[in-house]
Design an enzyme around this catalytic site. Sequence first.
Site, PDB file in Angstrom:
ATOM      1  N   ASP A   1       0.785  -1.255   0.000  1.00  0.00           N
ATOM      2  CA  ASP A   1       0.000   0.000   0.000  1.00  0.00           C
ATOM      3  C   ASP A   1       0.810   1.295   0.000  1.00  0.00           C
ATOM      4  OD1 ASP A   1      -2.186  -1.633   0.123  1.00  0.00           O
ATOM      5  OD2 ASP A   1      -2.722  -1.158   2.182  1.00  0.00           O
TER       6      ASP A   1
ATOM      7  N   ASP B   1      -8.068  -7.863   9.286  1.00  0.00           N
ATOM      8  CA  ASP B   1      -7.546  -6.633   8.679  1.00  0.00           C
ATOM      9  C   ASP B   1      -7.626  -5.454   9.637  1.00  0.00           C
ATOM     10  OD1 ASP B   1      -7.098  -7.767   6.101  1.00  0.00           O
ATOM     11  OD2 ASP B   1      -9.253  -7.674   5.750  1.00  0.00           O
TER      12      ASP B   1
END
Length: 463
Positions: free
Chosen positions: A168, A391
């Site tokens: 990311d 997550d």
Amino acid sequence: MKQIKELLCLLGCMLMTPAYAAGHVNNPYQGADVYHNEDYAQEIEQSIHRVHDAALVAAMRQLQHMPTAIWLDRIEAIAGGTANSGRASLEQHLNMALQQQANRPMVVELVLYNLPDRDCSAMSSNGTLSYRNNGLMRYQHDYIDVIARLTSEPRFSGLRFVFIVEPDSLPNMVTNLWNKKCAAVYQHKVYQRGIQYAVEQLSGHDNHYIYLDVGHSGWLGWDETLQKTVAFIAETVRATKPGLSAVDGFVTNISGSTPVEEPFLDNPSLKLQGKPVRSDSFYAWNRHFDEKDYIERLDQEFIAAGFPEHIRFLIDTSRNGWGGRYRPRQRSAADDVRHYVNESRIDRRFHRGNWCNPSGAGLGPRPQVSPYGEQHPVAAFIWVKPPGESDGTSDARQQEPDSEGKRYDPMCDPDYVVDYGPAPSRLPTGALPDAPPSGHWFHQQFLMLINNAWPPLLAPHDK
Ligand code: BGC
């Protein structure tokens, strides 16, 4: 003295190095086995104790041998993280990998995930370093250097290290500069400098393979965003000492649920009643509906930007399966775009931006080398995110980062409604309820992923 040492090492290292370790190959997964993380097998053990169904237990036992990546998600993880107790140190993992090794090369997948002010546009896992208090120096010397020293030891030269570099991070620098934290990170070039250092320290060893994260099609697939991303990554890598040839390729869909292929939406140019299907709000004009199409395009763009023609791509397929009872079994017969897309897509999320513990997802294609043949840019399907690890927490009381730098992010809250801009703008997160902090074991999610696996893991009558 140095020459004598080198000569001794040359002799010693030749004796210690198995013949198959020689040379840097184009696809490290070819002809190799992949380490299955013993810590992951232990996590699954917790779930095995909670279920009684024999077929389910058998499926879980099978998954205990599935290769998944080792996440080095903070400096302490190198020595065997504390907060998530009982994890092996990196050195122990490497020794276990040697034990698992038969007479083929053994791949060990290591995720570098510790940049200062990590994951700047989200909150569930910002980590423990910040550029404001010397984080970049610590990243370089207490993290990258320590890892590089270990993986380049001659005793591990029979292992092939696949480094999955900073999920990311660079994509956030392309699309999320509206966010203050991302803007500050960008201004100080924190991610670029961290990644450049990692690439310089880790490349140049025959058994080190480097893959940079490049988001997923639902994030970066629009033509303009995709081109900006490629240019930004090329600029970052070009500035390293070895230059563009330092990397072996790229990874997409890390911890993601974007499918490898949308089997019933295979023509992005299709129009219905004069309207392109890609104009539907789910794709919002993005022509890349799945990872395979996205990668084929990225491959051309990266090569055009100067990367060598032999770069290859890995896809994290651990949670992009979308089986289960809501999976469409055929192309929709509708003649309007909205119904056609909604009834044809296997990705059942409300929005492609929903990333946290997505409900309805399943285990994706199992790890596999060259799924489309050796000439295709996809080198392998791999499992980066260990399926069953959360997550992010859905508990809104956890507003402050814990000792691992983890906290509540509304994207992980099933009751939160996201404002996604253009209509239909307000959509629920679709996150599973009762989720623990990121990286922690999430039994309910694990069960769901098994039940919704595609290809299926359980026989239909076992469900
Ligand atoms: C977490 C890490 C974890 C990884 C794999 C990330 O979101 O921040 O702590 O190791 O997921 O589950």
